[in-house]
Each structure stands twice: as structure tokens, then as C-alpha cells.
Design a protein around this motif. Structure first.
Motif, PDB file in Angstrom:
ATOM      1  N   GLY A   1       0.798  -1.222   0.000  1.00  0.00           N
ATOM      2  CA  GLY A   1       0.000   0.000   0.000  1.00  0.00           C
ATOM      3  C   GLY A   1       0.830   1.271   0.000  1.00  0.00           C
ATOM      4  N   ASP A   2       0.276   2.320   0.552  1.00  0.00           N
ATOM      5  CA  ASP A   2       0.888   3.651   0.499  1.00  0.00           C
ATOM      6  C   ASP A   2       2.008   3.776   1.529  1.00  0.00           C
ATOM      7  N   SER A   3       3.162   3.238   1.166  1.00  0.00           N
ATOM      8  CA  SER A   3       4.307   3.213   2.086  1.00  0.00           C
ATOM      9  C   SER A   3       5.592   3.487   1.311  1.00  0.00           C
ATOM     10  N   TRP A   4       6.551   4.080   2.038  1.00  0.00           N
ATOM     11  CA  TRP A   4       7.857   4.317   1.403  1.00  0.00           C
ATOM     12  C   TRP A   4       8.612   3.013   1.168  1.00  0.00           C
ATOM     13  N   TRP A   5       8.156   1.907   1.798  1.00  0.00           N
ATOM     14  CA  TRP A   5       8.763   0.609   1.512  1.00  0.00           C
ATOM     15  C   TRP A   5       8.548   0.212   0.048  1.00  0.00           C
ATOM     16  N   GLN A   6       7.641   0.884  -0.628  1.00  0.00           N
ATOM     17  CA  GLN A   6       7.398   0.585  -2.043  1.00  0.00           C
ATOM     18  C   GLN A   6       8.612   0.907  -2.911  1.00  0.00           C
ATOM     19  N   LEU A   7       9.555   1.661  -2.381  1.00  0.00           N
ATOM     20  CA  LEU A   7      10.775   1.927  -3.159  1.00  0.00           C
ATOM     21  C   LEU A   7      11.574   0.638  -3.352  1.00  0.00           C
TER      22      LEU A   7
ATOM     23  N   PHE B   1      -0.592   5.710  -9.081  1.00  0.00           N
ATOM     24  CA  PHE B   1      -1.213   6.860  -8.424  1.00  0.00           C
ATOM     25  C   PHE B   1      -2.457   6.480  -7.622  1.00  0.00           C
ATOM     26  N   LEU B   2      -3.066   5.334  -7.926  1.00  0.00           N
ATOM     27  CA  LEU B   2      -4.201   4.875  -7.131  1.00  0.00           C
ATOM     28  C   LEU B   2      -3.736   4.316  -5.788  1.00  0.00           C
ATOM     29  N   VAL B   3      -2.615   3.611  -5.780  1.00  0.00           N
ATOM     30  CA  VAL B   3      -2.127   2.964  -4.553  1.00  0.00           C
ATOM     31  C   VAL B   3      -1.304   3.928  -3.709  1.00  0.00           C
ATOM     32  N   LEU B   4      -0.531   4.801  -4.347  1.00  0.00           N
ATOM     33  CA  LEU B   4       0.392   5.672  -3.617  1.00  0.00           C
ATOM     34  C   LEU B   4      -0.072   7.125  -3.641  1.00  0.00           C
ATOM     35  N   SER B   5       0.377   7.856  -2.646  1.00  0.00           N
ATOM     36  CA  SER B   5       0.147   9.300  -2.652  1.00  0.00           C
ATOM     37  C   SER B   5       0.950   9.912  -3.788  1.00  0.00           C
ATOM     38  N   PRO B   6       0.594  11.119  -4.253  1.00  0.00           N
ATOM     39  CA  PRO B   6       1.310  11.711  -5.395  1.00  0.00           C
ATOM     40  C   PRO B   6       2.829  11.765  -5.224  1.00  0.00           C
ATOM     41  N   ALA B   7       3.301  12.181  -4.059  1.00  0.00           N
ATOM     42  CA  ALA B   7       4.753  12.284  -3.851  1.00  0.00           C
ATOM     43  C   ALA B   7       5.414  10.911  -3.922  1.00  0.00           C
ATOM     44  N   LYS B   8       4.830   9.938  -3.252  1.00  0.00           N
ATOM     45  CA  LYS B   8       5.402   8.582  -3.280  1.00  0.00           C
ATOM     46  C   LYS B   8       5.321   7.995  -4.685  1.00  0.00           C
TER      47      LYS B   8
ATOM     48  N   ILE C   1       5.459   9.575  -7.574  1.00  0.00           N
ATOM     49  CA  ILE C   1       6.495  10.175  -8.421  1.00  0.00           C
ATOM     50  C   ILE C   1       7.861   9.580  -8.100  1.00  0.00           C
ATOM     51  N   VAL C   2       8.145   9.413  -6.806  1.00  0.00           N
ATOM     52  CA  VAL C   2       9.440   8.833  -6.417  1.00  0.00           C
ATOM     53  C   VAL C   2       9.516   7.376  -6.859  1.00  0.00           C
ATOM     54  N   PHE C   3       8.417   6.641  -6.721  1.00  0.00           N
ATOM     55  CA  PHE C   3       8.377   5.239  -7.158  1.00  0.00           C
ATOM     56  C   PHE C   3       8.721   5.142  -8.647  1.00  0.00           C
ATOM     57  N   ILE C   4       8.089   5.964  -9.470  1.00  0.00           N
ATOM     58  CA  ILE C   4       8.339   5.944 -10.915  1.00  0.00           C
ATOM     59  C   ILE C   4       9.795   6.299 -11.205  1.00  0.00           C
ATOM     60  N   ALA C   5      10.315   7.310 -10.501  1.00  0.00           N
ATOM     61  CA  ALA C   5      11.701   7.734 -10.719  1.00  0.00           C
ATOM     62  C   ALA C   5      12.678   6.613 -10.390  1.00  0.00           C
ATOM     63  N   VAL C   6      12.435   5.928  -9.256  1.00  0.00           N
ATOM     64  CA  VAL C   6      13.322   4.833  -8.849  1.00  0.00           C
ATOM     65  C   VAL C   6      13.220   3.674  -9.838  1.00  0.00           C
ATOM     66  N   HIS C   7      12.005   3.284 -10.195  1.00  0.00           N
ATOM     67  CA  HIS C   7      11.806   2.173 -11.130  1.00  0.00           C
ATOM     68  C   HIS C   7      12.484   2.456 -12.466  1.00  0.00           C
ATOM     69  N   GLN C   8      12.154   3.603 -13.071  1.00  0.00           N
ATOM     70  CA  GLN C   8      12.692   3.913 -14.388  1.00  0.00           C
ATOM     71  C   GLN C   8      14.191   4.207 -14.335  1.00  0.00           C
ATOM     72  N   GLY C   9      14.650   4.865 -13.270  1.00  0.00           N
ATOM     73  CA  GLY C   9      16.067   5.185 -13.153  1.00  0.00           C
ATOM     74  C   GLY C   9      16.929   3.942 -13.005  1.00  0.00           C
ATOM     75  N   LEU C  10      16.536   3.042 -12.106  1.00  0.00           N
ATOM     76  CA  LEU C  10      17.317   1.822 -11.903  1.00  0.00           C
ATOM     77  C   LEU C  10      17.239   0.894 -13.109  1.00  0.00           C
ATOM     78  N   MET C  11      16.093   0.866 -13.767  1.00  0.00           N
ATOM     79  CA  MET C  11      15.996   0.080 -15.001  1.00  0.00           C
ATOM     80  C   MET C  11      16.967   0.616 -16.052  1.00  0.00           C
ATOM     81  N   GLY C  12      17.044   1.946 -16.150  1.00  0.00           N
ATOM     82  CA  GLY C  12      17.982   2.549 -17.104  1.00  0.00           C
ATOM     83  C   GLY C  12      19.424   2.207 -16.794  1.00  0.00           C
ATOM     84  N   VAL C  13      19.785   2.258 -15.510  1.00  0.00           N
ATOM     85  CA  VAL C  13      21.158   1.905 -15.104  1.00  0.00           C
ATOM     86  C   VAL C  13      21.447   0.446 -15.418  1.00  0.00           C
ATOM     87  N   TYR C  14      20.490  -0.420 -15.109  1.00  0.00           N
ATOM     88  CA  TYR C  14      20.678  -1.854 -15.364  1.00  0.00           C
ATOM     89  C   TYR C  14      20.836  -2.114 -16.864  1.00  0.00           C
TER      90      TYR C  14
END
Length: 380
Positions: free
Chosen positions: A62-68, A214-221, A223-236
Motif C-alpha cells: 500500500g501507500d508506504s515508502w517501503w514501495q521503493l 497513483f491509485l495505490v500511492l500518494s502523489p509524492a510517493k 512520483i518517487v516510485f516511478i523515478a526509482v523504477h525507471q532510473g534503476l531500469m535505465g542503469v541496469y
């Protein structure tokens, strides 16, 4: 330990055109060009289970920073899906073009990378690896892979290229986004066949992805989730592609090599065992992959000693090194390529660089035996 086999043996007195046919005969006799459908079906099933587990975890946490952490795991899974799409694009999975394309389009939609756009681009790379005028993989606005390319950079790109060895890994954070955007640009420019199908495959999954986040997470979380997912995928993705050709000889206009020498001399293998095979999706056997793009991924490991032995017997430079040393070679090459932008005209170091460029028009100071082989073979 770095193990780079380069044999600067003169090959001008041997009919090179038949070398590739002899090598192909050896690999066929060993059954290494046969399809491995069972392997791929198992691999796809494992990936599907992993995606399912990630989706369930995402909803339950759910809506948690553990989603990172979920985002980081999803980045790994997305890259593994991209490897399957890569193999489908090379017709490694099925003999049927249609079946390969179905798998490729499906995996492209899941990763957000246009399969049709990527296949066209990647085929140009395979036809002319490390060719300054024909390989799209070394025509990157923000990077230069030779001193001649660096000298042509202007504005912000010039500053980035000047420091590209230090910025290389941070720049990879944008790689997944760049691939997504490039496919969408090709779609908007009407460069793809069946544009409605391509639009559906690219846009519908992207909308579903954004809606879920955006349904599961708050807007700030979110955006950070998308950034982490796409950023780490790009690095990999970038770390999987970079060791393959970066820092190897660059072929310039007028240089002509036969298929065998062109593919071997411009490619680098990465050693390390089966865990490296899994980590890099088999791309660590880059020499074998470039010689036989349709060879199934699990067969590359078995083909490697045969190809290396063949190259050594015929005096063809064959380069391989560890994963850590491959990145070191890439960064050294990028640092060297950007040197014209770090030294002003008249600087003593700049004069040295000018002389080096005259002596080494490929724009690199590494793999000297291999560079010499390119120069020698292209004159014949």
C-alpha cells in the motif's frame, strides 16, 4: 584478472571469406544453432511469476515508502523482460517470425519500449557495430566515443562530453525514459508500421501503469516510485550494454572488414560464469552473439570456447575481460575521447592529443593490437 587475447598475426595472405563458413560448420555440428524453446518457455514462466508476485506485494504494502524496494525489484524484472524482447527480436526463440514478434511485442509493451522501433535500430547496430556513420548506438547527443565526435559537440552537450567519464553512470538513470520517448517520437513521426497497434501497445500499458501507481500511492510517493523504477531500469540496461562495444575499435568511413573480423574486432566478452550470464541476459558473450544473432542465449556459453579457439587458430584478436575491468576500460575510453574538450588549443597536452589523433584516427588509445588489426584488414 583481465584476460584479453589479442593476436596481431598478419592475415592478409589467407582467403578470409571462407573463415566464417568454417566456423559456422563447427557450430552447426555441435548443435549450437538449434532452438531452445523449452529454456525460453521456462524463463518466461519465471518472469511471469515474478511480475505477479511484485503486483501482489505492491497492492498489499500500500501507500508506504517501503514501495521503493518494490520499485527496485520491478526495475530488475523489467530489464529481464527486455532481455527476452531482445532475444525475440533476433529470432532466437522460435523459427517463426510471427511467433517471435508476438513475444517481442508483448515484452515491449510490458517494458514500455517500442519493439518495432527498437528492432529496426538494433539491426542497424548489428550490421555496422562501432561504425561512426552507421551505428546508432554510438550516435548519442550527450556522449562521444571518439575524439572526432567530441570535437563536434556544442553547448550543453560539449560540457557533458567533457566530463562524460564521470557522468556516464548518472546519465544511465535516464536510459529507460529515453528508450520510451524514442519509441513515442517514432510513432508520432509515422515511422512505424501499423501505427494504431503500436499506439495501443505503448500507450495503453503506460496509462495502466500510471493509474496503478497513483491509485495505490500518494502523489509524492508515486512520483518517487516511478523515478526509482525507471532510473534503476535505465542503469541496469546501460550497464548490460556498455561493456559490449564501448572502448573497442571504431570503424571509420572507408574502412571495410568482412563479417567475421568486423564483429569480432569491435566486440568484447565479459567473463564470470553463469551468474554473469543471468545478470546480463547472455550479452556478456557479445562476440558470439554478434557473429550469430539468432543463436539462442543458453547456447552462447557453449559456443564461446569454440569461437575463441577458432579465432586464436586463425590469428583473429579475441577480447574478453571481467565485468569490473570492462567498466574500467569503458570509462578510460570515454575519458580519452573527451580530451579535446578539456584541453585548449596551444596547450602542451592538446598538442599531444592532436598527434595521437593523427596516429590513431579511430580516436582511442586502448586495444592497440585490435586497432592495428582493423587498420590492416580494412586496407585489403
Amino acid at each position: 584478472m583481465t584476460s584479453t587475447h589479442v593476436v596481431p598475426t598478419d592475415t592478409t595472405d589467407r582467403p578470409r571469406g571462407s573463415d566464417f563458413a568454417r566456423l559456422t560448420k563447427e557450430l552447426k555440428a555441435a548443435g549450437l544453432l538449434n532452438r531452445r524453446r523449452g529454456y525460453y518457455l521456462l524463463r518466461m514462466a519465471v518472469n511471469a511469476l515474478l511480475l505477479g508476485a511484485i503486483a501482489v506485494t505492491f497492492v498489499m504494502v500500500g501507500d508506504s515508502w517501503w514501495q521503493l524496494v518494490t520499485a527496485a525489484v520491478l526495475a530488475v524484472a523489467s530489464t529481464q523482460l527486455a532481455f527476452i524482447g531482445h532475444d525475440a527480436g533476433h529470432r532466437q526463440i522460435f523459427r517463426s517470425h510471427r511467433n517471435n514478434d508476438i513475444v517481442g511485442h508483448l515484452h515491449g509493451s510490458l517494458t514500455g519500449i517500442s519493439y518495432q522501433w527498437w528492432v529496426a535500430k538494433h539491426n542497424r547496430h548489428h550490421a555496422n557495430p562501432n561504425h561512426e556513420d552507421h551505428d546508432p548506438d554510438i550516435e548519442i547527443h550527450a556522449l562521444a566515443f571518439s575524439r572526432a565526435q567530441a570535437a563536434r559537440k556544442r553547448g550543453l552537450y560539449s560540457w557533458i562530453t567533457k566530463h562524460q567519464a564521470f557522468l556516464f553512470f548518472p546519465l544511465l538513470l535516464a536510459e529507460a525514459a529515453v528508450l520510451r520517448i524514442s519509441g513515442l517520437i517514432a510513432l508520432c513521426r509515422n515511422e512505424l508500421r501499423n501505427p494504431w497497434r503500436e499506439a495501443a501497445l505503448q500507450i495503453v500499458p503506460m496509462i495502466a501503469y500510471l493509474a496503478a501507481v497513483f491509485l495505490v500511492l500518494s502523489p509524492a510517493k508515486a512520483i518517487v516510485f516511478i523515478a526509482v523504477h525507471q532510473g534503476l531500469m535505465g542503469v541496469y540496461l546501460g550497464c548490460s550494454f556498455a561493456p559490449n562495444h564501448k572502448g573497442m575499435p571504431i570503424i571509420t568511413e572507408g574502412q571495410r572488414l568482412d563479417h567475421l573480423h568486423k564483429q569480432v574486432l569491435t566486440s568484447r566478452n565479459v567473463t564470470g560464469g553463469r551468474w554473469v550470464d543471468a545478470l546480463l541476459g547472455g550479452l556478456n558473450h557479445q562476440i558470439e552473439h554478434h557473429l550469430y544473432p539468432h543463436m539462442p542465449r543458453p547456447n552462447l556459453r557453449h559456443a564461446q570456447p569454440l569461437v575463441e579457439n577458432f579465432c586464436l587458430r586463425h590469428g583473429i584478436p579475441y577480447s574478453k575481460t571481467t565485468l569490473r575491468h570492462s567498466y574500467a576500460q569503458v570509462l578510460r575510453h570515454l575519458h580519452d575521447a573527451g580530451s579535446p574538450l578539456r584541453h585548449q588549443p596551444g596547450d602542451a597536452r592538446s598538442s599531444t592529443n592532436t598527434e595521437a589523433r593523427r596516429l590513431d584516427p579511430t580516436g582511442g588509445l586502448r586495444c592497440s593490437f585490435t586497432h592495428a588489426a582493423v587498420q590492416r584488414l580494412s586496407k585489403n
